[in-house]
Design a protein around this motif. Sequence first.
Motif, mmCIF file in Angstrom:
data_model
loop_
_atom_site.group_PDB
_atom_site.id
_atom_site.type_symbol
_atom_site.label_atom_id
_atom_site.label_comp_id
_atom_site.label_asym_id
_atom_site.label_seq_id
_atom_site.Cartn_x
_atom_site.Cartn_y
_atom_site.Cartn_z
ATOM 1 N N UNK A 20 1.620 -8.224 -18.682
ATOM 2 C CA UNK A 20 1.553 -9.196 -17.583
ATOM 3 C C UNK A 20 2.331 -8.721 -16.344
ATOM 4 N N UNK A 21 3.520 -8.148 -16.550
ATOM 5 C CA UNK A 21 4.285 -7.619 -15.424
ATOM 6 C C UNK A 21 3.534 -6.455 -14.770
ATOM 7 N N UNK A 22 2.910 -5.618 -15.582
ATOM 8 C CA UNK A 22 2.121 -4.501 -15.069
ATOM 9 C C UNK A 22 0.969 -4.974 -14.201
ATOM 10 N N UNK A 23 0.338 -6.104 -14.567
ATOM 11 C CA UNK A 23 -0.754 -6.660 -13.757
ATOM 12 C C UNK A 23 -0.253 -7.046 -12.371
ATOM 13 N N UNK A 24 0.917 -7.654 -12.323
ATOM 14 C CA UNK A 24 1.487 -8.069 -11.036
ATOM 15 C C UNK A 24 1.845 -6.843 -10.199
ATOM 16 N N UNK A 25 2.510 -5.881 -10.832
ATOM 17 C CA UNK A 25 2.909 -4.655 -10.128
ATOM 18 C C UNK A 25 1.690 -3.931 -9.585
ATOM 19 N N UNK A 26 0.632 -3.841 -10.388
ATOM 20 C CA UNK A 26 -0.600 -3.156 -9.977
ATOM 21 C C UNK A 26 -1.308 -3.925 -8.866
ATOM 22 N N UNK A 27 -1.372 -5.255 -9.002
ATOM 23 C CA UNK A 27 -2.061 -6.080 -8.007
ATOM 24 C C UNK A 27 -1.397 -5.958 -6.640
ATOM 25 N N UNK A 28 -0.079 -5.880 -6.608
ATOM 26 C CA UNK A 28 0.658 -5.777 -5.347
ATOM 27 C C UNK A 28 0.869 -4.331 -4.904
ATOM 28 N N UNK A 29 0.331 -3.380 -5.660
ATOM 29 C CA UNK A 29 0.461 -1.938 -5.380
ATOM 30 C C UNK A 29 1.907 -1.467 -5.364
ATOM 31 N N UNK A 30 2.780 -2.170 -6.071
ATOM 32 C CA UNK A 30 4.186 -1.767 -6.131
ATOM 33 C C UNK A 30 4.365 -0.469 -6.912
ATOM 34 N N UNK A 31 3.381 -0.116 -7.738
ATOM 35 C CA UNK A 31 3.446 1.130 -8.499
ATOM 36 C C UNK A 31 3.345 2.348 -7.586
ATOM 37 N N UNK A 32 3.003 2.151 -6.327
ATOM 38 C CA UNK A 32 2.902 3.248 -5.362
ATOM 39 C C UNK A 32 4.238 3.565 -4.696
ATOM 40 N N UNK A 33 5.202 2.664 -4.776
ATOM 41 C CA UNK A 33 6.475 2.842 -4.065
ATOM 42 C C UNK A 33 7.222 4.132 -4.417
ATOM 43 N N UNK A 34 7.260 4.580 -5.664
ATOM 44 C CA UNK A 34 7.966 5.838 -5.948
ATOM 45 C C UNK A 34 7.427 7.038 -5.167
ATOM 46 N N UNK A 35 6.191 6.951 -4.699
ATOM 47 C CA UNK A 35 5.626 8.061 -3.926
ATOM 48 C C UNK A 35 6.294 8.219 -2.563
ATOM 49 N N UNK A 36 7.051 7.204 -2.137
ATOM 50 C CA UNK A 36 7.794 7.331 -0.885
ATOM 51 C C UNK A 36 8.783 8.492 -0.955
ATOM 52 N N UNK A 37 9.284 8.775 -2.144
ATOM 53 C CA UNK A 37 10.186 9.923 -2.321
ATOM 54 C C UNK A 37 9.446 11.209 -1.962
ATOM 55 N N UNK A 38 8.196 11.317 -2.396
ATOM 56 C CA UNK A 38 7.393 12.499 -2.067
ATOM 57 C C UNK A 38 7.127 12.603 -0.567
ATOM 58 N N UNK A 39 6.993 11.465 0.105
ATOM 59 C CA UNK A 39 6.807 11.480 1.564
ATOM 60 C C UNK A 39 8.087 11.982 2.222
ATOM 61 N N UNK A 40 9.233 11.467 1.775
ATOM 62 C CA UNK A 40 10.508 11.897 2.349
ATOM 63 C C UNK A 40 10.769 13.384 2.115
ATOM 64 N N UNK A 41 10.303 13.913 0.994
ATOM 65 C CA UNK A 41 10.473 15.335 0.684
ATOM 66 C C UNK A 41 9.465 16.207 1.443
#
Length: 139
Positions: A20-41
Amino acid sequence: MRDTVDSTGVLLPDFERITPLGKIIRKLSLDELPQLINVLKGEMSFVGPRPLLPEYLPLYSNEQNKRHEVKPGITGWAQVNGRNTLSWQDKFKHDVYYVENQSFFLDLRILIKTVGKVLLPKDINATEQLTMEPFNGKN
């Protein structure tokens, strides 16, 4: 997502494994946030073709391979024009369109459309069964 398998050891479909938590995270695209590290790098951009699995590399046609002429992005033209409901062929067409038409204004348009997609999420899953079928070079 859980790693739940059936009696033969094959992973169950995504919709049966997601929490259920995964559904919320996926729906809000929060699973994409760690990729900000790749942008900063400097390894990724905010806008560009979404990175795909390395095992797909030998399967690309010359035209599809053009998607690698720019940095991969967190969001892209394919994501704001259908996301996972697109066929692989359409996804590649959108990626190549982006590469061939890249501009500040296209990036701005993609970023604005991305905000809309996050606030009014749809097109997250290709079907109830799969997020997206694996690319095999022919699909």
